[in-house]
Design a protein around this motif. Structure first.
Motif, PDB file in Angstrom:
ATOM      1  N   ALA A 114       0.814  -1.069  -0.027  1.00 41.23           N
ATOM      2  CA  ALA A 114      -0.014   0.242  -0.101  1.00 41.23           C
ATOM      3  C   ALA A 114       0.881   1.287   0.172  1.00 41.23           C
ATOM      4  O   ALA A 114       0.434   2.267  -0.446  1.00 41.23           O
ATOM      5  CB  ALA A 114      -0.999   0.014   1.185  1.00 41.23           C
ATOM      6  N   LYS A 115       2.162   1.250   0.413  1.00 44.11           N
ATOM      7  CA  LYS A 115       2.923   2.049   0.582  1.00 44.11           C
ATOM      8  C   LYS A 115       3.534   2.753  -0.752  1.00 44.11           C
ATOM      9  O   LYS A 115       4.039   1.853  -1.581  1.00 44.11           O
ATOM     10  CB  LYS A 115       4.182   1.983   1.673  1.00 44.11           C
ATOM     11  N   THR A 116       3.512   3.896  -1.182  1.00 45.13           N
ATOM     12  CA  THR A 116       3.955   4.444  -2.343  1.00 45.13           C
ATOM     13  C   THR A 116       5.031   5.565  -2.214  1.00 45.13           C
ATOM     14  O   THR A 116       5.780   5.714  -3.332  1.00 45.13           O
ATOM     15  CB  THR A 116       2.852   4.992  -3.303  1.00 45.13           C
ATOM     16  N   THR A 117       5.323   6.108  -1.025  1.00 44.14           N
ATOM     17  CA  THR A 117       6.153   7.143  -0.597  1.00 44.14           C
ATOM     18  C   THR A 117       7.179   6.647   0.218  1.00 44.14           C
ATOM     19  O   THR A 117       6.555   5.978   1.211  1.00 44.14           O
ATOM     20  CB  THR A 117       5.650   8.401  -0.516  1.00 44.14           C
ATOM     21  N   TYR A 118       8.575   7.071   0.128  1.00 48.89           N
ATOM     22  CA  TYR A 118       9.540   6.509   0.959  1.00 48.89           C
ATOM     23  C   TYR A 118      10.592   7.491   1.632  1.00 48.89           C
ATOM     24  O   TYR A 118      10.455   8.728   0.778  1.00 48.89           O
ATOM     25  CB  TYR A 118      10.438   5.494   0.354  1.00 48.89           C
ATOM     26  N   ASN A 119      11.184   7.465   2.445  1.00 50.17           N
ATOM     27  CA  ASN A 119      12.217   8.368   3.070  1.00 50.17           C
ATOM     28  C   ASN A 119      13.276   8.718   2.233  1.00 50.17           C
ATOM     29  O   ASN A 119      14.186   7.958   1.665  1.00 50.17           O
ATOM     30  CB  ASN A 119      12.841   7.742   4.443  1.00 50.17           C
ATOM     31  N   LYS A 120      13.283   9.904   1.570  1.00 47.72           N
ATOM     32  CA  LYS A 120      14.058  10.265   0.377  1.00 47.72           C
ATOM     33  C   LYS A 120      15.449  10.517   0.990  1.00 47.72           C
ATOM     34  O   LYS A 120      16.438  10.040   0.084  1.00 47.72           O
ATOM     35  CB  LYS A 120      13.532  11.592  -0.023  1.00 47.72           C
ATOM     36  N   ILE A 121      15.709  11.054   2.171  1.00 46.34           N
ATOM     37  CA  ILE A 121      17.202  11.147   2.715  1.00 46.34           C
ATOM     38  C   ILE A 121      17.586   9.853   3.027  1.00 46.34           C
ATOM     39  O   ILE A 121      19.038   9.574   2.513  1.00 46.34           O
ATOM     40  CB  ILE A 121      16.866  11.901   4.043  1.00 46.34           C
ATOM     41  N   ALA A 122      16.974   8.754   3.382  1.00 47.74           N
ATOM     42  CA  ALA A 122      17.410   7.409   3.644  1.00 47.74           C
ATOM     43  C   ALA A 122      17.930   6.815   2.355  1.00 47.74           C
ATOM     44  O   ALA A 122      18.925   6.238   2.173  1.00 47.74           O
ATOM     45  CB  ALA A 122      16.613   6.450   4.479  1.00 47.74           C
ATOM     46  N   LEU A 123      17.108   6.837   1.301  1.00 43.85           N
ATOM     47  CA  LEU A 123      17.475   6.417   0.064  1.00 43.85           C
ATOM     48  C   LEU A 123      18.572   7.159  -0.758  1.00 43.85           C
ATOM     49  O   LEU A 123      19.458   6.223  -1.115  1.00 43.85           O
ATOM     50  CB  LEU A 123      16.088   6.755  -0.936  1.00 43.85           C
ATOM     51  N   PHE A 124      18.568   8.367  -0.373  1.00 44.18           N
ATOM     52  CA  PHE A 124      19.721   8.909  -0.925  1.00 44.18           C
ATOM     53  C   PHE A 124      21.054   8.442  -0.298  1.00 44.18           C
ATOM     54  O   PHE A 124      22.025   8.313  -1.129  1.00 44.18           O
ATOM     55  CB  PHE A 124      19.854  10.657  -0.569  1.00 44.18           C
ATOM     56  N   LEU A 125      21.150   8.521   0.995  1.00 46.50           N
ATOM     57  CA  LEU A 125      22.487   8.032   1.823  1.00 46.50           C
ATOM     58  C   LEU A 125      22.997   6.615   1.359  1.00 46.50           C
ATOM     59  O   LEU A 125      23.792   6.324   1.140  1.00 46.50           O
ATOM     60  CB  LEU A 125      22.196   8.246   3.123  1.00 46.50           C
ATOM     61  N   VAL A 126      21.633   5.750   1.225  1.00 49.02           N
ATOM     62  CA  VAL A 126      21.964   4.355   0.938  1.00 49.02           C
ATOM     63  C   VAL A 126      22.670   4.262  -0.339  1.00 49.02           C
ATOM     64  O   VAL A 126      23.577   3.532  -0.640  1.00 49.02           O
ATOM     65  CB  VAL A 126      20.703   3.533   1.170  1.00 49.02           C
ATOM     66  N   ALA A 127      21.757   4.891  -1.203  1.00 49.43           N
ATOM     67  CA  ALA A 127      22.446   4.830  -2.717  1.00 49.43           C
ATOM     68  C   ALA A 127      23.777   5.531  -3.037  1.00 49.43           C
ATOM     69  O   ALA A 127      24.552   4.862  -3.743  1.00 49.43           O
ATOM     70  CB  ALA A 127      21.344   5.792  -3.763  1.00 49.43           C
ATOM     71  N   THR A 128      24.279   6.422  -2.115  1.00 47.16           N
ATOM     72  CA  THR A 128      25.345   6.938  -2.210  1.00 47.16           C
ATOM     73  C   THR A 128      26.501   6.047  -1.868  1.00 47.16           C
ATOM     74  O   THR A 128      27.503   5.921  -2.683  1.00 47.16           O
ATOM     75  CB  THR A 128      25.929   8.507  -1.300  1.00 47.16           C
ATOM     76  N   PHE A 151      22.386  -5.168  -8.037  1.00 43.25           N
ATOM     77  CA  PHE A 151      22.309  -6.490  -7.184  1.00 43.25           C
ATOM     78  C   PHE A 151      22.292  -6.188  -5.980  1.00 43.25           C
ATOM     79  O   PHE A 151      22.022  -7.177  -5.054  1.00 43.25           O
ATOM     80  CB  PHE A 151      23.391  -7.235  -7.723  1.00 43.25           C
ATOM     81  N   LEU A 152      22.743  -4.870  -5.293  1.00 43.77           N
ATOM     82  CA  LEU A 152      22.546  -4.647  -3.966  1.00 43.77           C
ATOM     83  C   LEU A 152      21.651  -3.729  -3.734  1.00 43.77           C
ATOM     84  O   LEU A 152      20.671  -3.616  -2.563  1.00 43.77           O
ATOM     85  CB  LEU A 152      23.780  -3.841  -3.739  1.00 43.77           C
ATOM     86  N   ILE A 153      21.027  -2.726  -4.603  1.00 42.73           N
ATOM     87  CA  ILE A 153      19.687  -1.788  -4.468  1.00 42.73           C
ATOM     88  C   ILE A 153      18.545  -3.182  -4.283  1.00 42.73           C
ATOM     89  O   ILE A 153      17.674  -2.791  -3.442  1.00 42.73           O
ATOM     90  CB  ILE A 153      19.714  -1.333  -5.745  1.00 42.73           C
ATOM     91  N   VAL A 154      18.599  -4.094  -5.072  1.00 44.44           N
ATOM     92  CA  VAL A 154      17.191  -5.056  -4.977  1.00 44.44           C
ATOM     93  C   VAL A 154      17.113  -5.357  -3.766  1.00 44.44           C
ATOM     94  O   VAL A 154      15.912  -5.278  -3.047  1.00 44.44           O
ATOM     95  CB  VAL A 154      17.437  -6.035  -6.183  1.00 44.44           C
ATOM     96  N   PRO A 155      17.852  -6.199  -3.014  1.00 49.36           N
ATOM     97  CA  PRO A 155      17.610  -6.691  -1.817  1.00 49.36           C
ATOM     98  C   PRO A 155      17.618  -5.709  -0.616  1.00 49.36           C
ATOM     99  O   PRO A 155      16.919  -6.034   0.358  1.00 49.36           O
ATOM    100  CB  PRO A 155      19.106  -7.444  -1.290  1.00 49.36           C
ATOM    101  N   ILE A 156      18.179  -4.634  -0.709  1.00 54.01           N
ATOM    102  CA  ILE A 156      18.296  -3.363   0.382  1.00 54.01           C
ATOM    103  C   ILE A 156      16.708  -2.864   0.236  1.00 54.01           C
ATOM    104  O   ILE A 156      16.059  -2.410   1.182  1.00 54.01           O
ATOM    105  CB  ILE A 156      19.158  -2.159   0.062  1.00 54.01           C
ATOM    106  N   LEU A 157      16.357  -2.633  -0.907  1.00 55.24           N
ATOM    107  CA  LEU A 157      14.750  -2.079  -1.085  1.00 55.24           C
ATOM    108  C   LEU A 157      13.771  -2.933  -0.611  1.00 55.24           C
ATOM    109  O   LEU A 157      12.861  -2.666  -0.181  1.00 55.24           O
ATOM    110  CB  LEU A 157      14.445  -1.640  -2.742  1.00 55.24           C
ATOM    111  N   LEU A 158      14.102  -4.403  -0.672  1.00 57.97           N
ATOM    112  CA  LEU A 158      13.071  -5.379  -0.226  1.00 57.97           C
ATOM    113  C   LEU A 158      13.060  -5.464   1.286  1.00 57.97           C
ATOM    114  O   LEU A 158      12.096  -5.511   1.778  1.00 57.97           O
ATOM    115  CB  LEU A 158      13.555  -6.772  -0.975  1.00 57.97           C
ATOM    116  N   THR A 159      14.480  -5.320   1.646  1.00 55.79           N
ATOM    117  CA  THR A 159      14.775  -5.759   3.180  1.00 55.79           C
ATOM    118  C   THR A 159      14.322  -4.520   4.212  1.00 55.79           C
ATOM    119  O   THR A 159      13.756  -4.731   4.857  1.00 55.79           O
ATOM    120  CB  THR A 159      15.861  -6.378   3.473  1.00 55.79           C
ATOM    121  N   PHE A 160      14.902  -3.387   3.816  1.00 58.97           N
ATOM    122  CA  PHE A 160      14.784  -2.280   4.709  1.00 58.97           C
ATOM    123  C   PHE A 160      13.517  -1.198   4.357  1.00 58.97           C
ATOM    124  O   PHE A 160      13.165  -0.797   5.289  1.00 58.97           O
ATOM    125  CB  PHE A 160      16.024  -1.279   4.605  1.00 58.97           C
ATOM    126  N   PHE A 161      13.212  -1.174   3.174  1.00 59.92           N
ATOM    127  CA  PHE A 161      12.284  -0.181   2.827  1.00 59.92           C
ATOM    128  C   PHE A 161      11.019  -0.876   2.412  1.00 59.92           C
ATOM    129  O   PHE A 161       9.861  -0.362   2.264  1.00 59.92           O
ATOM    130  CB  PHE A 161      12.673   0.723   1.435  1.00 59.92           C
TER     131      PHE A 161
END
Length: 250
Positions: free
Chosen positions: A128-142, A157-167
């Motif tokens: 149901a969630k469609t918006t996510y913490n932008k600061i957290a996404l930015f820091l993780v992506a960096t 290959f790292l973005i996939v499991p992190i988005l699944l697990t933490f977000f």
């Protein structure tokens, strides 16, 4: 012979990139490092990383174009992660050019093992969630960008499991958005490695041609494949690559 060999390697990596929303680096780097020497083609970690960067750039470009009308694309994920991963990937690619080549294998193995661990963590995604913490996404992506830039990866290959697990992002949404973010990351990685002389264009050409052809095919197959099957394919691919790399380092 060399052209055909690199075309086959590129086709497999590109197909997997479209199938499971990765740039193909998790498979491409070890394949480039270990297969060409079997055919008397010299391959160093730096050269393999440069070729991986070229393949990932074009496979994610092709995969991103094929996803442009996907209803699962989410701007709240793409924008902050793209900004972070682009700056990080440029830094990572530059770091790889000034440090000993052994750092490439060490970082790759670390990322692969971490990705495997994350893939085995079972979480309930929030559909149901469609918006996510932008600061957290930015820091993780960096951080992902810096590490993946070292090995010439887009970082998907790292973005996939992190988005699944933490977000807790739904898998279909992860697949659609990760390939876009990986493409942005690959821009910085590819051009930085190209400018530092790490890309062998003679061997990169068959990889690029195969990527443009097979990445869209993988994307089409992905839309008709069960999500659980896709996740097992990704996990198995990462495990095989991680084991091979650890055996080589040890």
């Amino acid at each position: 012979m060399a052209f055909i060999l690199f075309a086959i390697i590129g086709a497999l990596g590109a197909f997997l990139s479209g199938l499971i929303g990765i740039g193909g680096a998790i498979i491409m780097y070890p394949m480039l490092l270990f297969i060409p020497p079997l055919f008397n083609i010299d391959m160093t970690p730096a050269t393999a990383a440069g070729l991986t960067a070229a393949q990932v750039f074009f496979s994610t470009l092709s995969g991103s174009i094929s996803q442009r009308k996907n209803e699962n694309l989410n701007i709240s994920i793409i924008i902050p992660m793209s900004i972070g991963i682009l700056s990080g990937s440029i830094s990572g690619a530059y770091i790889a050019s000034i440090f000993d080549e052994s750092i490439i294998n060490i970082v790759y193995t670390f990322l692969a093992v971490l990705a495997v661990i994350l893939m085995f963590i079972k979480v309930k995604t929030n559909d149901a969630k469609t918006t996510y913490n932008k600061i957290a996404l930015f820091l993780v992506a960096t951080i992902i960008g810096i590490l993946s830039g070292i090995v010439g990866a887009g970082g998907a290959f790292l973005i996939v499991p992190i988005l699944l697990t933490f977000f807790k992002v739904p898998f279909r949404v992860v697949v659609a958005n990760s390939i876009i973010v990986a493409f942005v990351s690959s821009i910085g990685t590819f051009f930085t490695k190209f400018l530092t002389g790490s890309v062998d264009m003679e061997h990169a050409l068959p990889l690029i041609i195969a990527s443009l052809i097979f990445a869209p095919i993988g994307t089409k197959v992905s839309k008709k494949t069960n999500q659980i099957v896709l996740r097992y394919i990704l996990t198995t691919s990462i495990i095989i690559a991680a084991i091979k790399m650890m055996m080589d380092i040890l």
